[in-house]
Design an enzyme around this catalytic site. Structure first.
Site, PDB file in Angstrom:
ATOM      1  N   LYS A  50       3.229  -4.072   2.142  1.00  0.00           N
ATOM      2  CA  LYS A  50       3.215  -4.476   3.631  1.00  0.00           C
ATOM      3  C   LYS A  50       1.689  -4.735   3.065  1.00  0.00           C
ATOM      4  O   LYS A  50       0.962  -5.395   4.268  1.00  0.00           O
ATOM      5  CB  LYS A  50       2.476  -2.772   4.681  1.00  0.00           C
ATOM      6  CG  LYS A  50       4.371  -2.678   4.784  1.00  0.00           C
ATOM      7  CD  LYS A  50       3.650  -1.297   5.790  1.00  0.00           C
ATOM      8  CE  LYS A  50       5.299  -0.326   5.719  1.00  0.00           C
ATOM      9  NZ  LYS A  50       4.639   1.128   6.729  1.00  0.00           N
ATOM     10  N   GLY A  51       0.460  -4.493   2.105  1.00  0.00           N
ATOM     11  CA  GLY A  51      -0.912  -4.932   2.276  1.00  0.00           C
ATOM     12  C   GLY A  51      -1.515  -6.012   2.413  1.00  0.00           C
ATOM     13  O   GLY A  51      -2.026  -6.299   3.341  1.00  0.00           O
TER      14      GLY A  51
ATOM     15  N   GLU B 275      -0.903 -12.049  -2.930  1.00  0.00           N
ATOM     16  CA  GLU B 275      -0.687 -10.122  -3.137  1.00  0.00           C
ATOM     17  C   GLU B 275      -2.177  -9.366  -2.581  1.00  0.00           C
ATOM     18  O   GLU B 275      -3.505 -10.310  -2.061  1.00  0.00           O
ATOM     19  CB  GLU B 275      -1.308  -9.226  -4.414  1.00  0.00           C
ATOM     20  CG  GLU B 275      -0.758  -8.535  -5.726  1.00  0.00           C
ATOM     21  CD  GLU B 275       0.207  -7.309  -4.753  1.00  0.00           C
ATOM     22  OE1 GLU B 275      -0.163  -7.458  -3.188  1.00  0.00           O
ATOM     23  OE2 GLU B 275       0.545  -6.451  -5.625  1.00  0.00           O
ATOM     24  N   ASP B 276      -1.906  -8.485  -2.259  1.00  0.00           N
ATOM     25  CA  ASP B 276      -3.719  -7.858  -0.769  1.00  0.00           C
ATOM     26  C   ASP B 276      -4.469  -7.532  -2.091  1.00  0.00           C
ATOM     27  O   ASP B 276      -5.584  -8.537  -2.066  1.00  0.00           O
ATOM     28  CB  ASP B 276      -3.463  -6.879  -0.518  1.00  0.00           C
ATOM     29  CG  ASP B 276      -2.522  -6.020  -1.018  1.00  0.00           C
ATOM     30  OD1 ASP B 276      -1.943  -5.551  -1.938  1.00  0.00           O
ATOM     31  OD2 ASP B 276      -2.501  -4.647   0.076  1.00  0.00           O
TER      32      ASP B 276
ATOM     33  N   ASP C 187      -5.320  -4.747  -8.311  1.00  0.00           N
ATOM     34  CA  ASP C 187      -6.128  -3.119  -8.805  1.00  0.00           C
ATOM     35  C   ASP C 187      -5.776  -2.594 -11.062  1.00  0.00           C
ATOM     36  O   ASP C 187      -6.109  -3.357 -11.390  1.00  0.00           O
ATOM     37  CB  ASP C 187      -5.635  -1.770  -8.371  1.00  0.00           C
ATOM     38  CG  ASP C 187      -6.844  -0.310  -8.735  1.00  0.00           C
ATOM     39  OD1 ASP C 187      -7.542  -0.215  -9.575  1.00  0.00           O
ATOM     40  OD2 ASP C 187      -6.162   0.526  -8.234  1.00  0.00           O
TER      41      ASP C 187
ATOM     42  N   LYS D 273     -10.210  -5.757  -8.462  1.00  0.00           N
ATOM     43  CA  LYS D 273     -10.898  -4.765  -8.439  1.00  0.00           C
ATOM     44  C   LYS D 273     -11.534  -4.697  -9.525  1.00  0.00           C
ATOM     45  O   LYS D 273     -10.337  -4.659 -10.824  1.00  0.00           O
ATOM     46  CB  LYS D 273     -10.015  -3.081  -8.216  1.00  0.00           C
ATOM     47  CG  LYS D 273     -10.489  -2.779  -7.336  1.00  0.00           C
ATOM     48  CD  LYS D 273     -10.057  -1.834  -6.679  1.00  0.00           C
ATOM     49  CE  LYS D 273      -9.812  -0.618  -5.350  1.00  0.00           C
ATOM     50  NZ  LYS D 273      -9.168   0.552  -5.261  1.00  0.00           N
TER      51      LYS D 273
ATOM     52  N   PHE E  87     -12.265   2.905  -3.329  1.00  0.00           N
ATOM     53  CA  PHE E  87     -11.448   2.074  -2.366  1.00  0.00           C
ATOM     54  C   PHE E  87     -11.436   2.165  -1.069  1.00  0.00           C
ATOM     55  O   PHE E  87     -12.416   2.471  -0.659  1.00  0.00           O
ATOM     56  CB  PHE E  87     -10.843   4.209  -2.072  1.00  0.00           C
ATOM     57  CG  PHE E  87      -9.414   3.838  -1.526  1.00  0.00           C
ATOM     58  CD1 PHE E  87      -8.094   3.656  -2.189  1.00  0.00           C
ATOM     59  CD2 PHE E  87      -8.710   4.064  -0.338  1.00  0.00           C
ATOM     60  CE1 PHE E  87      -6.832   3.346  -1.946  1.00  0.00           C
ATOM     61  CE2 PHE E  87      -7.859   3.932  -0.080  1.00  0.00           C
ATOM     62  CZ  PHE E  87      -7.101   3.277  -0.296  1.00  0.00           C
TER      63      PHE E  87
ATOM     64  N   ASP F 130      -4.153  -0.280   3.881  1.00  0.00           N
ATOM     65  CA  ASP F 130      -4.519   1.326   4.708  1.00  0.00           C
ATOM     66  C   ASP F 130      -5.149   2.566   3.022  1.00  0.00           C
ATOM     67  O   ASP F 130      -4.724   2.071   2.214  1.00  0.00           O
ATOM     68  CB  ASP F 130      -2.708   1.721   4.994  1.00  0.00           C
ATOM     69  CG  ASP F 130      -1.690   1.984   3.074  1.00  0.00           C
ATOM     70  OD1 ASP F 130      -1.603   1.202   2.621  1.00  0.00           O
ATOM     71  OD2 ASP F 130      -1.140   3.205   3.564  1.00  0.00           O
TER      72      ASP F 130
ATOM     73  N   ARG G  28      -4.764  -0.688   8.252  1.00  0.00           N
ATOM     74  CA  ARG G  28      -3.980  -1.969   8.737  1.00  0.00           C
ATOM     75  C   ARG G  28      -4.518  -2.701   9.435  1.00  0.00           C
ATOM     76  O   ARG G  28      -4.388  -3.626   9.775  1.00  0.00           O
ATOM     77  CB  ARG G  28      -2.822  -1.893   8.110  1.00  0.00           C
ATOM     78  CG  ARG G  28      -2.399  -1.190   6.659  1.00  0.00           C
ATOM     79  CD  ARG G  28      -0.602  -1.276   7.447  1.00  0.00           C
ATOM     80  NE  ARG G  28      -0.083  -0.388   6.217  1.00  0.00           N
ATOM     81  CZ  ARG G  28       0.364  -0.587   4.638  1.00  0.00           C
ATOM     82  NH1 ARG G  28      -0.402  -1.759   4.356  1.00  0.00           N
ATOM     83  NH2 ARG G  28       1.061   0.130   4.195  1.00  0.00           N
TER      84      ARG G  28
HETATM   85  P1  IMP Z   1      -1.773  -1.313  -8.693  1.00  0.00           P
HETATM   86  O1  IMP Z   1      -0.469  -1.282  -9.484  1.00  0.00           O
HETATM   87  O2  IMP Z   1      -2.714  -0.639  -9.867  1.00  0.00           O
HETATM   88  O3  IMP Z   1      -2.420  -2.734  -9.418  1.00  0.00           O
HETATM   89  O4  IMP Z   1      -2.345  -1.348  -7.235  1.00  0.00           O
HETATM   90  C1  IMP Z   1      -2.127  -2.363  -6.718  1.00  0.00           C
HETATM   91  C2  IMP Z   1      -1.704  -1.653  -5.591  1.00  0.00           C
HETATM   92  O5  IMP Z   1      -2.470  -0.695  -5.091  1.00  0.00           O
HETATM   93  C3  IMP Z   1      -2.026  -2.622  -4.065  1.00  0.00           C
HETATM   94  O6  IMP Z   1      -1.207  -4.327  -4.146  1.00  0.00           O
HETATM   95  C4  IMP Z   1      -2.510  -1.932  -2.662  1.00  0.00           C
HETATM   96  O7  IMP Z   1      -1.374  -1.801  -1.972  1.00  0.00           O
HETATM   97  C5  IMP Z   1      -2.454  -0.301  -3.527  1.00  0.00           C
HETATM   98  N1  IMP Z   1      -4.173  -0.537  -3.205  1.00  0.00           N
HETATM   99  C6  IMP Z   1      -5.701  -0.934  -4.902  1.00  0.00           C
HETATM  100  N2  IMP Z   1      -6.359  -0.331  -4.299  1.00  0.00           N
HETATM  101  C7  IMP Z   1      -6.424  -0.506  -3.342  1.00  0.00           C
HETATM  102  C8  IMP Z   1      -7.449  -0.149  -2.320  1.00  0.00           C
HETATM  103  O8  IMP Z   1      -8.760   0.142  -2.649  1.00  0.00           O
HETATM  104  N3  IMP Z   1      -6.986   0.662  -0.740  1.00  0.00           N
HETATM  105  C9  IMP Z   1      -5.651   0.358  -0.714  1.00  0.00           C
HETATM  106  N4  IMP Z   1      -4.900   0.314  -1.462  1.00  0.00           N
HETATM  107  C10 IMP Z   1      -4.971  -0.912  -3.045  1.00  0.00           C
HETATM  108 MG    MG Z   2      -0.388  -4.448  -2.176  1.00  0.00          MG
END
Ligand code: IMP
Ligand code: MG
Length: 236
Positions: free
Chosen positions: A78-79, A144-145, A148, A177, A200, A207, A213
């Protein structure tokens, strides 16, 4: 109004990101129930929208030079929904045509990446198989939002290649990030809006346990925000 709850973490964050303190409360618009749930501003709505305009120009240029074909823009719910809406609006202003598709990925539990990614792709056909027929032969731009650790995209992108058989997949992420102690990411995006420190954040589609959101701007969540029981908002 910004709530200066945790002095140490605020000072720490201020060293890493240009957190802007605003004295006048009315410079931010947010639901009153979120009072004291932020410890600092990361990105204002205006700054986000200005960067999205630049990203749209880059994508438009990319589509003209490389793909020469109408892109299929895929929103990861959803992000990324808020980013997706504003990005497509900017592409419209550039007269860039596109089609849209939606996929859903979930990996976070609280403020930690869970490592286990759940994907929901398209519909199921009569045999119980997932169908991604719209992807076949298309130049996909995955929206993508936030990127990370890269766990989500490391899992999602190969699955889309395998099941959808697109001609190409480019990834655009609003936020990237920077990982602590220089850890390598499992996946790298092709287009990045902002590089942010490893804190975070909430807002603009992002969210914390399904809350925040609806914020226009992006903030660091405060301890009060983490401890807040969202169920309080559901009754009455
Ligand atoms: P990854 O799989 O570790 O790259 O994380 C990516 C997903 O985790 C993103 O698409 C977000 O939905 C969520 N996410 C990562 N960091 C944050 C944050 O700081 N706040 C909220 N959601 C996050
Ligand atoms: Mg996402």
């Amino acid at each position: 109004m910004l709530h200066q709850s945790d002095t140490f973490s605020i000072l720490y964050y201020m060293l890493l990101i240009p957190i802007q303190w605003k004295s006048a409360a009315n410079q931010f618009l947010y639901p009153p129930e979120y009072q004291s749930h932020f410890s600092g501003l990361v990105l204002s709505h205006e700054k986000i929208r200005a960067r999205i305009r630049e990203l749209a120009a880059l994508l438009h240029q990319h589509c003209q030079v490389h793909a020469r074909a109408r892109p299929l823009l895929v929103c990861t719910l959803k992000g990324a929904c808020t980013f997706f809406v504003h990005l497509t609006e900017e592409l419209q202003l550039l007269r860039q045509g596109f089609d849209v598709e939606f996929v859903r990925a979930k990996s976070y539990v609280g403020t930690e990446s869970s490592g286990a990614v759940r994907l929901l792709l398209g519909q199921e056909d009569a045999d119980g198989l997932e169908v991604l027929e719209h992807f076949k032969g298309r130049h996909v731009v995955l929206v993508e939002d936030i990127l990370d650790t890269g766990t989500t995209l490391e899992k999602l992108v190969p699955v889309l290649h395998e099941k959808g058989q697109p001609a190409s997949i480019q990834v655009v992420t609003l936020l990237d990030k920077r990982l602590k102690d220089g850890t390598e990411k499992k996946f790298k995006a092709d287009f990045i809006g902002f590089s942010i420190p490893d804190v975070f954040i909430i807002g603009y589609g992002l969210d914390y346990n399904e809350l925040y959101r609806d914020l226009r701007d992006i903030f660091v969540i405060s301890q009060a925000g983490i401890e807040f029981d969202a169920k309080k908002l559901h009754d009455g």
